[in-house]
Design a protein around this motif. Structure first.
Motif, mmCIF file in Angstrom:
data_model
loop_
_atom_site.group_PDB
_atom_site.id
_atom_site.type_symbol
_atom_site.label_atom_id
_atom_site.label_comp_id
_atom_site.label_asym_id
_atom_site.label_seq_id
_atom_site.Cartn_x
_atom_site.Cartn_y
_atom_site.Cartn_z
ATOM 1 N N VAL A 62 47.017 12.088 95.807
ATOM 2 C CA VAL A 62 47.632 12.148 94.483
ATOM 3 C C VAL A 62 48.881 11.270 94.536
ATOM 4 O O VAL A 62 49.841 11.617 95.208
ATOM 5 C CB VAL A 62 48.014 13.599 94.100
ATOM 6 C CG1 VAL A 62 48.717 13.621 92.751
ATOM 7 C CG2 VAL A 62 46.792 14.483 94.095
ATOM 8 N N PRO A 63 48.860 10.123 93.863
ATOM 9 C CA PRO A 63 50.032 9.240 93.892
ATOM 10 C C PRO A 63 51.126 9.740 92.939
ATOM 11 O O PRO A 63 51.461 9.095 91.957
ATOM 12 C CB PRO A 63 49.471 7.888 93.457
ATOM 13 C CG PRO A 63 48.229 8.196 92.729
ATOM 14 C CD PRO A 63 47.729 9.515 93.206
ATOM 15 N N GLY A 64 51.647 10.889 93.229
ATOM 16 C CA GLY A 64 52.669 11.522 92.401
ATOM 17 C C GLY A 64 52.915 12.924 92.899
ATOM 18 O O GLY A 64 52.986 13.154 94.098
ATOM 19 N N LYS A 65 53.001 13.866 91.973
ATOM 20 C CA LYS A 65 53.331 15.252 92.313
ATOM 21 C C LYS A 65 52.162 16.176 92.042
ATOM 22 O O LYS A 65 51.444 16.009 91.066
ATOM 23 C CB LYS A 65 54.545 15.708 91.495
ATOM 24 C CG LYS A 65 55.064 17.065 91.899
ATOM 25 C CD LYS A 65 56.420 17.328 91.327
ATOM 26 C CE LYS A 65 56.969 18.603 91.942
ATOM 27 N NZ LYS A 65 58.401 18.735 91.746
ATOM 28 N N VAL A 66 51.995 17.178 92.916
ATOM 29 C CA VAL A 66 50.974 18.208 92.734
ATOM 30 C C VAL A 66 51.676 19.485 92.291
ATOM 31 O O VAL A 66 52.620 19.939 92.936
ATOM 32 C CB VAL A 66 50.190 18.460 94.047
ATOM 33 C CG1 VAL A 66 49.168 19.564 93.842
ATOM 34 C CG2 VAL A 66 49.520 17.196 94.519
ATOM 35 N N ILE A 116 41.159 9.234 95.187
ATOM 36 C CA ILE A 116 42.420 9.147 94.474
ATOM 37 C C ILE A 116 42.255 9.875 93.142
ATOM 38 O O ILE A 116 41.409 9.518 92.336
ATOM 39 C CB ILE A 116 42.827 7.681 94.241
ATOM 40 C CG1 ILE A 116 42.951 6.945 95.572
ATOM 41 C CG2 ILE A 116 44.134 7.615 93.466
ATOM 42 C CD1 ILE A 116 43.149 5.462 95.440
ATOM 43 N N ILE A 117 43.059 10.905 92.939
ATOM 44 C CA ILE A 117 42.995 11.682 91.710
ATOM 45 C C ILE A 117 44.215 11.362 90.870
ATOM 46 O O ILE A 117 45.353 11.489 91.324
ATOM 47 C CB ILE A 117 42.896 13.188 91.992
ATOM 48 C CG1 ILE A 117 41.586 13.484 92.708
ATOM 49 C CG2 ILE A 117 43.007 13.985 90.708
ATOM 50 C CD1 ILE A 117 41.295 14.921 92.926
ATOM 51 N N THR A 118 43.958 10.925 89.625
ATOM 52 C CA THR A 118 45.064 10.560 88.736
ATOM 53 C C THR A 118 45.088 11.444 87.516
ATOM 54 O O THR A 118 44.136 12.057 87.158
ATOM 55 C CB THR A 118 44.948 9.100 88.273
ATOM 56 O OG1 THR A 118 43.705 8.923 87.628
ATOM 57 C CG2 THR A 118 45.079 8.163 89.446
#
Length: 118
Positions: A62-66, A116-118
């Motif tokens: 996850v290119p960010g926050k979970v 990759i999950i966006t």
């Protein structure tokens, strides 16, 4: 007048972006592009979305926050830039593993077999 380049002040984000840029893998380059967005456009994913799109044993990036909204019933390895406390709890209680993106880049420099999950 030329466009002003934005300066990234978060040291960990700068280091992560530098390491992702050094890899020649298309998967890690895509994660770089997604992380290098302005803060308002950064990706935020709930645990329920990971549960929906991942299978048991998958490696998810996850290119960010979970965030911790929803339930996780699958044993997955999740790599992200940051996690909320409840998301970490839910991933670990489901038997999964939570990593920072840099840790996964060191383990898997080619970026093979990641989702990759966006």
């Amino acid at each position: 007048m030329p466009a002003r380049r934005r300066k990234i002040t978060n040291v960990l984000l700068r280091k992560t972006l530098d390491e992702l840029w050094k890899t020649k893998s298309p998967a890690w380059r895509r994660v770089y592009e997604l992380l290098n967005r302005p803060a308002r456009q950064r990706i935020v994913v709930n645990v329920s979305k990971i549960n929906r799109y991942a299978n048991d044993g998958d490696v998810v990036v996850v290119p960010g926050k979970v965030l911790g909204s929803g339930e996780l019933e699958k044993k997955v390895t999740v790599a992200a830039f940051s996690f909320s406390y409840t998301a970490l709890e839910k991933i670990e209680t489901a038997g999964g593993k939570a990593l920072h993106i840099l840790e996964l880049v060191k383990e898997n420099p080619k970026g093979s077999g990641i989702k990759i999950i966006t």
